[in-house]
Write an enzyme that holds these catalytic residues in place. Sequence first.
Site, PDB file in Angstrom:
ATOM      1  N   GLY A  12       4.619 -38.645 -42.280  1.00 42.08           N
ATOM      2  CA  GLY A  12       3.470 -39.178 -43.009  1.00 42.08           C
ATOM      3  C   GLY A  12       3.041 -38.162 -44.050  1.00 42.08           C
ATOM      4  CB  CYS A  59     -27.651 -34.302 -46.185  1.00 47.48           C
ATOM      5  SG  CYS A  59     -29.160 -33.430 -45.718  1.00 47.48           S
TER       6      CYS A  59
END
Length: 419
Positions: A270, A337
Amino acid sequence: MQLEQNRYQIQGVNVLDMAEEFGLPLYVYDADKIAEKIGQLQAAFRGVPLKIKYAAKALTNVSILKLMRSRGIDIEVVSTNEIRLALLAGFEPGQIMYTPSGVSFTEIQEALDLGVRLNVDSLPLLEWMGQQYGDRKPVGIRINPHISEGGNVKIQTGHIDSKFGISIAQRDQIRALVEQYSIPIIGLHIHTGSDFKNADAFLNGAEVLFELASDYPNLQFLDFGSGFKVAYREGDHSTDIVELGRKVTVAFQDFCHQYGRQLELWFEPGKFLVSESGVLLVNVNIVKENPARTFVAVDSGLNHLIRPMMYDAYHEIVNVSNPAGEPKTYSVVGYICETDTLGWDRSLNEVRPGDVLALKNAGAYGFSMSSNYNSRFRPAEVLVFDGKPYLIRRRETFDDLMRNQIEVDFEEEISVKNN
């Protein structure tokens, strides 16, 4: 792909032009690089019947899957939705190997109804297959060899404490269930992790499969999984594919001679096929000078590329807007955040607000692991094919965020209740 100084191009297309055309942040993939990696594997294993099964979870965009199929690559999937994507991309069910991990029997049934091949990863699933299908449904078996290999512990999958596969210590139980229900075993599978540096790691796993193969006379393939190491920075070690091909081919052909007939050799790459093909282009929002270090804050973060925070992965970062700038040291951080550092203490050509940075090796487990955390949009994706950029995924919009949400007016409900 060329991202060296003054040559920030992919197949002759300037990445800054793509940033302007498609907006930022932006994932860009190079079809030529994917073809190059496929060619490396095919050349290294010319001496055996090789099947490459692209591990779709690395990058599941349907256009990328179609590109793989056009190059003669089969596919390995881990969910029914990946099966549906593979079918949509034109793969035949027989080209799709489904290797689930602890999923429900309902999902297994859905997958089998779609006609794909199945790798069994647990004794309960093996017994269920026997009870449901007896000798009517050939399967492969995923073995946990109790080998600790690979890079970050989070991507090691073959050690004794791993959830993946059936323990090699349960060999007798596997055989007992197979014999009890006459289950046709057509393949053995192993995948011990990622970032293997040399062929010896594969040979260690191969020896487990070679020994186990004596229990099953009707095998069609042995599947060695993947885990090829790619280089993330200059001087970084990568798997020597030529050495891998030479050593594994000799061992595999010796095994086939002893087994009595030729089997197919499978790999499931992959990251190896798509990692180097991809870059994530981001815009610099601000340059923030603190007493301890200088931060470069960009319009992206762990919501788009989680690998640095999840795996401590290194991605080379290049300032493509200021190739002649004086090198300075920066820490590149995201707008989430939460701590979402993309690169600590990097030497970059002077960075200014509005510059475009490129994060390299972002083709694998970048977009496919992205999210809408902080209610941010996921970026667009572009594939450069034959020198032309093609938009293969639109940037998300607010409508996409709201698409499956259902608004309930609780204020009205409360008002009615109080009256």
